[in-house]
Structures are given as structure tokens and as C-alpha cells.
Write an enzyme that holds these catalytic residues in place. Structure first.
Site, mmCIF file in Angstrom:
data_model
loop_
_atom_site.group_PDB
_atom_site.id
_atom_site.type_symbol
_atom_site.label_atom_id
_atom_site.label_comp_id
_atom_site.label_asym_id
_atom_site.label_seq_id
_atom_site.Cartn_x
_atom_site.Cartn_y
_atom_site.Cartn_z
ATOM 1 N N GLU A 10 -3.535 -0.337 -6.245
ATOM 2 C CA GLU A 10 -2.783 0.071 -5.060
ATOM 3 C C GLU A 10 -1.334 0.261 -5.486
ATOM 4 O O GLU A 10 -0.789 -0.572 -6.224
ATOM 5 C CB GLU A 10 -2.872 -0.986 -3.959
ATOM 6 C CG GLU A 10 -2.024 -0.666 -2.726
ATOM 7 C CD GLU A 10 -2.091 -1.758 -1.663
ATOM 8 O OE1 GLU A 10 -3.194 -2.320 -1.484
ATOM 9 O OE2 GLU A 10 -1.057 -2.071 -1.036
ATOM 10 N N GLU A 54 7.844 -0.422 1.088
ATOM 11 C CA GLU A 54 7.505 -1.297 2.210
ATOM 12 C C GLU A 54 8.814 -1.841 2.766
ATOM 13 O O GLU A 54 9.706 -2.235 2.013
ATOM 14 C CB GLU A 54 6.591 -2.435 1.767
ATOM 15 C CG GLU A 54 5.219 -1.961 1.311
ATOM 16 C CD GLU A 54 4.268 -3.113 1.044
ATOM 17 O OE1 GLU A 54 3.498 -3.475 1.943
ATOM 18 O OE2 GLU A 54 4.314 -3.648 -0.073
#
Length: 699
Positions: A148, A153
Site C-alpha cells: 500500500e 494522509e
């Protein structure tokens, strides 16, 4: 491998603007021949479904998030040259908030390149916007073994904090990650548009904000996870050597915010000042001569792929990925390629059928599995993803579905379960969060509670207990009681058995990492076999001894293989306990889900002992040593495989050995003392007699 602390990057390539591309926008092109290969400038009035697909679910992302993702315009909208993903307070299905999440899984994925998002981040506490990438195929296994890439974020309310991460190392829970941690940007990131990007090459990933690098992650080291004894990769840079697709989403609350993650109130949400992630564009650049050849557009309309799909006996319910559950699709392909790589050799890594869409490729692997383990319909079920060619539907609704009392009996029989059968007491959000992750990432544990499974009519607390109990039985030998926790949802039960009624009673013990070791979980008294009855008949018991050690044994794979080998629906098998002495599985056989299935324990025992079944089990690595309708004793005669298992000797045998040695040493010491006394007394007497004789002779 990076330590997780950002290091200084090499200067980013000198990006220069060249002639306008066909969209009218200037095309970014690096000095080393980067060119624009894919973009969405969001200039229309609706989402371009050629580029994107909606994700619609209320799973909480496996992170206890607050939102349901929808395809409603209030959550996902395109206007004025921008994409808006918006968080909206208001009850929707099981949640109190809605938001938007989209991805390119159906359109394109890429291996290497520069991936950019120009966006204005939301100004609202507990909103979690993310720009990230997931593998097009789970080549190395389920999350996070196949990787991933988190490009951005952001924690709403902490307006100058951002981070980037890589996840890898093994299938959960053996995964790990490396990242920047919470980095502090010089200014408030919500005040203006910024360009968030990653430049991904075969040797590194470099993460940027406005072309200023904040992390350089090397891909020249191994990403295995020796701390968890997980080694899925054979070369450096894996799993980041495969195509990945793009995801944009706006989550609400959850574990990413730590203790604050569950503190949001509707009153606060209704006063959010700007609860939208506004995206100006997404662009992908690749080098002319290298990366561009590694772009992987999915050819879902290929006539040759559709022709292959049409000829399969077992296949997905649709050849169109957008009509399928993306989680089930990823998990099914990951499971088959990880456990049966021979089924995937022609559909991955540039092989002949690798350009077919994921639905077709998954169908090809499913069909080979069905041919090996069929013709039972359940071997083409795959959590509701599969169908048999033509009009046959894979799952035929059961004629025997657990009623209220059976659901309660089941819940009471579990070793790992929720604190209560009452949904309100447990908390629906906690249940949905665990179920969303578990059924998406480990669908084999949810077979009995989904799509008409035997326990699918039980209440949510009972159903999630059935699933987490199977997970616990699989991983307790390595994780101990932590395998039952699920963020405080599950509790391990201390099982005791009455000698008169042979009915089990249980008491709860709070899960902690120190309260239960793997040895105490793996080694249990033979009296811990659960006996129960149901309204529709007796739940039968069977005990099977398999050569091996508990610490290395894959319970789920064995049960799946056993159900296929003896042609018994997997819904009828429930593992109650796993013990040492090789590997002893105490199992219950539930009432048949089909009136035509009337086999008894003895007939199943006979089937397991048959030559054909033994051959199937042996080909999957399982040597069955004993099968009994009653519990098998812990001692395994003539079995050398258990001699090295630290759990194979009963505690009272070890205690007896210690006591015996102690007594023996005391006796030996006493004998030596007595012998010494006799020796010295004899010597004293001889010397005295000699002295007397000498005196007499001299007199």
C-alpha cells in the site's frame, strides 16, 4: 530500509512546462523524458466513470471510521473544474455520516511514474483525506502483503500535520509499515491549494509537497518482516514492483486520530466550516522509454478475454468489475494466487491473459480451483462472488437456518466472542468495523454469516462472534489472546466442563497481550470438547489428529480442504478446539443445510480414512493419523513430529518428572552421607586397633 524518519531527498527532477496537451493544459515533462500518460482535470459536471468507480460501503475502512461511502452527489460531485468529496452529517444505514471514495481500479493501474494531486484540503476537525494507491493484483497475498502506498494522509484539526507511509511485510496481522510519522508543514495546509506527489522508480519512492521532498524511501532493501516470521518476498523492492491503482477518499474519525478518533458529535459536524476535499486534478507521468511500457490499462472489453470468460464453468457473477464487490474480488484473487500459484501463472506479470480485467482473471483462477475441488457448488462460492456457468446460482438458500435458540447456543459455545449477545451493549459501530475488515480481508471466516450462511439470520453480535472465533482459532498459536481482541470487541472464554452433564460453561476473561500465552491457548484439556444440542437435532462431534505442530498449522486451509475432500459443505464444520499431540482438531458437525445431506459422523470418518481422501489431504500437506467420534487423547503414539513441540507434554507429566528427579537426588545424597560415615568410622577403628597393638608390643 528506511527507519521511518524522513531523510533528505535528492533534488527532484527539474520539471519544465512544454506544449499544451489535448486537454488544453500545459503538459509537465521532466528533463529525462517524463510525459503525461493519464489525467483527470474534472472539467465536466459529473464523475468520469471511464476513469473512476465509486466505492459504496459502510465498513468503516477497518479503522472504526464514522462514515458510509456513497455515490450520492452530495458526497461526490464535479463542478467548476474540481472534484469535491464531501463529509455530510446525517443518519444513513448504520452510520451517522456519509462521505465519498473513488478509485481507478476498473480503468488503469501503473508501475512506476510520478503521481500528482493538486488539492485544497478540508478545514474540519476529524476529517481524514487521503491520496493513496493499492495493488491491482494481490500477487504477494492479502493486505498488506501486496503493498500500500500512502502519498498523503492528513488529520483535520491539526492543520499543518501530514504524513506518508508504505505498508508491506505480510498478510495481516503479520504486516508492518514504514512512514514519516506526523510531519509539521511550515504553514496551515488548509489555506491554499498544494500539489501532493510521489515519484516512484525501481530503486526508490520520493514524496513531495509542492515539489519539496519530505521523504525518500529506498526500494533496494528487503521488505520482508522477520519480526513476525513473515517472508513473502524473494527480491528487494517487492511488493512495490507491481502495478498499483489510485484511490481518493475522505474518511471521518477513526483510529488514525488516536484517542480523539471517536470524539466527534453531530453538533460539531453540523458546524464544520469546509468539510470537502477539493481536487483540481490528478495526473500521472511516466518516462517515454521505460515507465510508459509498464502502464497497465485494463482491457475489460477485449473480445478474447470475454470469450474465455464465457467458456468457464465457474466464474464471477459478472465480467464487469464495477458490478462486483471490489474487496471480495481482491481477496479471492489474492487467496488463490497465494495458496494455489499454479492457477495464476497465465494471468499475472505480463503473461498472456494479464491484460484481461480483474473479473475475468479472477474467474480463470476460480474455475481451475473448482475443477480440482468440485463439483460441490460451495467450491465456486467465494463469499458470493462466484456462479456456475449458465443459470445455476452458487448458493442455494439453506433448508436449515439457525433459529434464535441455535444462534444463542452457538454464541455460548465459542472460545472467542463478544462480551454480550446484545447488540446495543456491544456497540454496532465496533461490530461493523470488525466485520468490514474481517469479511473483506479474511472472507473464509465469514462464510457462515453471509449470503444465507447457516448463521446469517443471527443478530450482529452473534454473527461477528462466530467469525472472530474462527480467526482466533487460526492465529491463537502465534498471537495468543490478542487474536481475539479486535480493538476490545472480543473476549477469550475460560471453558470448564461438568463431569455429570458434559455441558460446557464459560466465563469471560479480558483480552490482553500478557494474560494468555500461545502455549496456554494451543494446549487444552481433552475435556474441552463442546457438546450441545439444537432444536433440529444433535450437533455431532468428531476429533481428527493430523501430523504436524500447532504453531505451524493452518486451521482454515485444512477445514476448507477437508470439506472439499469429503464432499461436505463447509458450513457444517465448526472447529471447537485445536490441541497439541501432533495437531488435534475437536470439531462439531452441524445439522445439514440440505435435506439430501444426511451423512453421520461415522460415515464422514470413513470418508476421511478413504484412499481418495487421504491422497487429496496429503497433496495439500496434511497426513491424517487418526479420526474418532470421541475426543482423541493428547499422547500420539509413534508420532515423532510432536516430540519437538513445546506444548506436547502434559503439564502434570513435566511436574512428575521434576518431582521424581528431586526425590532421586535427595536419596542419592543420603546414601553418600551414610557411606561416608561408615567409611570414616571403620578407618577410625582400624587406626585405634593399630595403636593398641603397637603399645602392647612395646610393653
Amino acid at each position: 530500509m528506511s527507519s521511518g524518519v524522513p531523510v533528505s531527498c535528492h533534488s527532484p527532477e527539474m520539471i519544465q512546462y512544454s506544449t499544451e496537451d489535448r486537454t488544453g493544459h500545459s503538459r509537465r515533462q521532466a528533463a529525462d523524458e517524463y510525459e503525461l500518460v493519464w489525467a483527470d482535470e474534472f472539467e465536466g459536471t459529473s464523475l468520469n466513470l471511464t476513469n473512476w468507480q465509486y466505492e459504496v460501503n459502510c465498513d468503516g475502512g477497518g479503522n472504526n471510521e464514522y462514515q458510509c461511502y456513497t455515490a450520492r452527489e452530495e458526497n461526490v460531485a464535479v463542478r467548476n473544474g474540481s472534484l469535491f468529496l464531501t463529509a455530510v452529517p446525517g443518519a444513513y444505514q448504520s452510520k451517522q455520516y456519509t462521505s465519498g471514495r473513488i478509485n481507478t481500479a476498473n480503468s488503469s493501474s501503473w508501475k512506476y511514474g510520478r503521481f500528482e494531486m493538486r488539492a485544497l484540503l478540508p478545514d474540519a476537525r476529524l476529517l481524514w483525506p487521503a491520496f493513496w494507491m493499492m495493488p491491482a493484483d494481490s500477487v504477494y497475498g492479502g493486505w498488506a502483503a501486496s503493498g500500500e502506498i500512502d502519498i498523503l494522509e492528513f488529520r483535520g484539526g491539526r492543520d499543518n500535520q501530514h504524513e506518508s507511509n508504505l505498508h508491506y511485510g505480510g498478510t495481516y496481522p503479520k504486516n508492518t509499515y514504514t512512514g514519516t510519522g506526523a510531519l509539521v508543514y511550515p504553514t496551515n495546509l488548509t489555506l491554499d491549494f498544494h500539489v501532493f506527489s510521489v515519484t516512484w522508480t525501481p530503486t526508490s519512492m520520493q514524496f513531495y509537497i509542492d515539489d519539496v521532498c519530505h521523504w525518500n524511501a529506498s526500494l533496494l532493501n528487503s521488505y520482508n518482516n522477520p519480526a513476525s516470521q513473515s517472508f513473502p518476498y524473494t527480491d528487494v523492492g517487492q511488493p512495490f514492483d507491481q502495478p498499483f491503482f489510485i484511490i481518493l477518499n475522505l474518511a471521518i474519525g477513526g483510529n488514525f486520530f488516536g484517542a480523539d478518533g471517536q470524539s466527534l458529535t453531530l453538533a460539531e459536524a453540523k458546524n464544520w466550516s469546509r468539510p470537502s476535499l477539493e481536487v483540481d486534478y490528478i495526473r500521472v507521468y511516466q518516462r517515454n522509454e521505460t515507465d510508459h511500457m509498464l502502464s497497465h490499462p485494463i482491457t475489460s472489453n477485449s473480445s478474447s478475454c470475454l470469450s474465455v470468460y464465457s467458456g468457464l464453468t465457474c466464474r464471477t457473477t459478472s465480467a464487469n468489475e464495477s458490478h462486483l464487490n471490489s474487496y471480495n474480488l481482491d481477496d479471492t484473487l489474492g487467496y488463490l494466487c497465494e495458496n494455489y500459484p499454479q492457477y495464476c501463472k497465465n494471468i499475472l506479470n505480463g503473461q498472456y491473459y494479464s491484460s484481461c480485467n480483474k473479473a475475468v482473471r479472477t474467474s480463470m483462477a476460480m474455475d481451475q480451483y473448482y475443477r480440482d475441488f468440485g463439483p460441490d457448488n460451495n467450491t465456486c462460492y467465494f463469499s458470493g462472488l462466484g456462479q456456475l456457468n449458465g443459470t445455476t446460482v452458487i448458493y442455494v438458500p439453506s433448508t436449515t437456518i439457525a433459529d434464535v435458540q441455535q444462534c444463542s447456543d452457538m454464541w455460548n459455545s465459542l472460545k472467542c466472542r463478544t462480551s454480550s449477545e446484545d447488540v446495543e451493549t456491544v456497540g454496532l459501530d465496533l461490530i461493523n468495523g470488525a466485520r468490514g475488515w474481517l469479511c473483506s480481508n479474511r472472507p473464509q471466516f465469514c462464510t457462515n454469516i453471509t449470503n444465507g450462511g447457516y448463521y446469517s439470520h443471527c443478530n450482529p453480535a452473534q454473527m461477528i462472534s462466530q467469525a472472530i472465533d474462527l480467526y482466533y482459532l487460526q492465529y491463537a498459536s502465534t498471537q495468543g489472546a490478542d487474536a481475539c481482541s479486535f480493538g476490545g470487541l472480543g473476549y477469550v472464554q475460560a471453558i470448564t466442563t461438568s463431569t455429570t452433564s458434559q455441558k460446557s460453561t464459560t466465563t469471560s476473561s479480558t483480552v490482553s497481550s500478557t494474560s494468555s500465552s500461545s502455549s496456554s491457548v494451543a494446549s487444552t484439556s481433552t475435556s474441552d470438547v463442546i457438546q450441545s444440542t439444537t432444536r433440529s437435532g444433535q450437533i455431532e462431534s468428531i476429533s481428527v489428529r493430523v501430523q504436524g505442530r500447532v504453531s505451524d498449522f493452518n486451521v482454515t486451509k485444512f477445514v476448507q480442504t477437508l470439506s472439499n475432500a469429503v464432499k461436505i459443505p463447509i458450513q457444517r464444520l465448526r472447529v471447537n478446539d485445536v490441541r497439541s499431540g501432533s495437531v488435534i482438531l475437536d470439531m462439531s458437525i452441524l445439522p445439514a443445510t440440505d435435506q439430501s445431506d444426511t451423512r453421520t459422523t461415522s460415515s464422514i470418518s470413513t470418508a476421511i480414512k478413504s484412499t481418495d481422501t487421504q491422497a487429496i489431504l496429503a497433496s495439500n500437506g496434511y497426513i491424517v493419523m487418526d479420526v474418532s467420534d470421541s475426543p482423541i487423547t493428547t499422547t500420539a503414539p509413534n508420532d515423532t513430529s510432536s516430540q519437538n513441540d513445546s506444548n506436547s507434554s502434559p503439564p502434570y507429566n513435566r511436574l512428575g518428572l521434576i518431582l521424581g528427579l528431586s526425590v532421586g537426588l535427595v536419596v542419592l545424597a543420603a546414601v553418600l552421607v551414610v557411606a561416608a560415615i561408615i567409611y570414616y568410622e571403620g578407618r577410625r577403628r582400624r587406626m585405634a586397633e593399630a595403636n593398641i597393638a603397637m603399645v602392647l608390643s612395646n610393653g
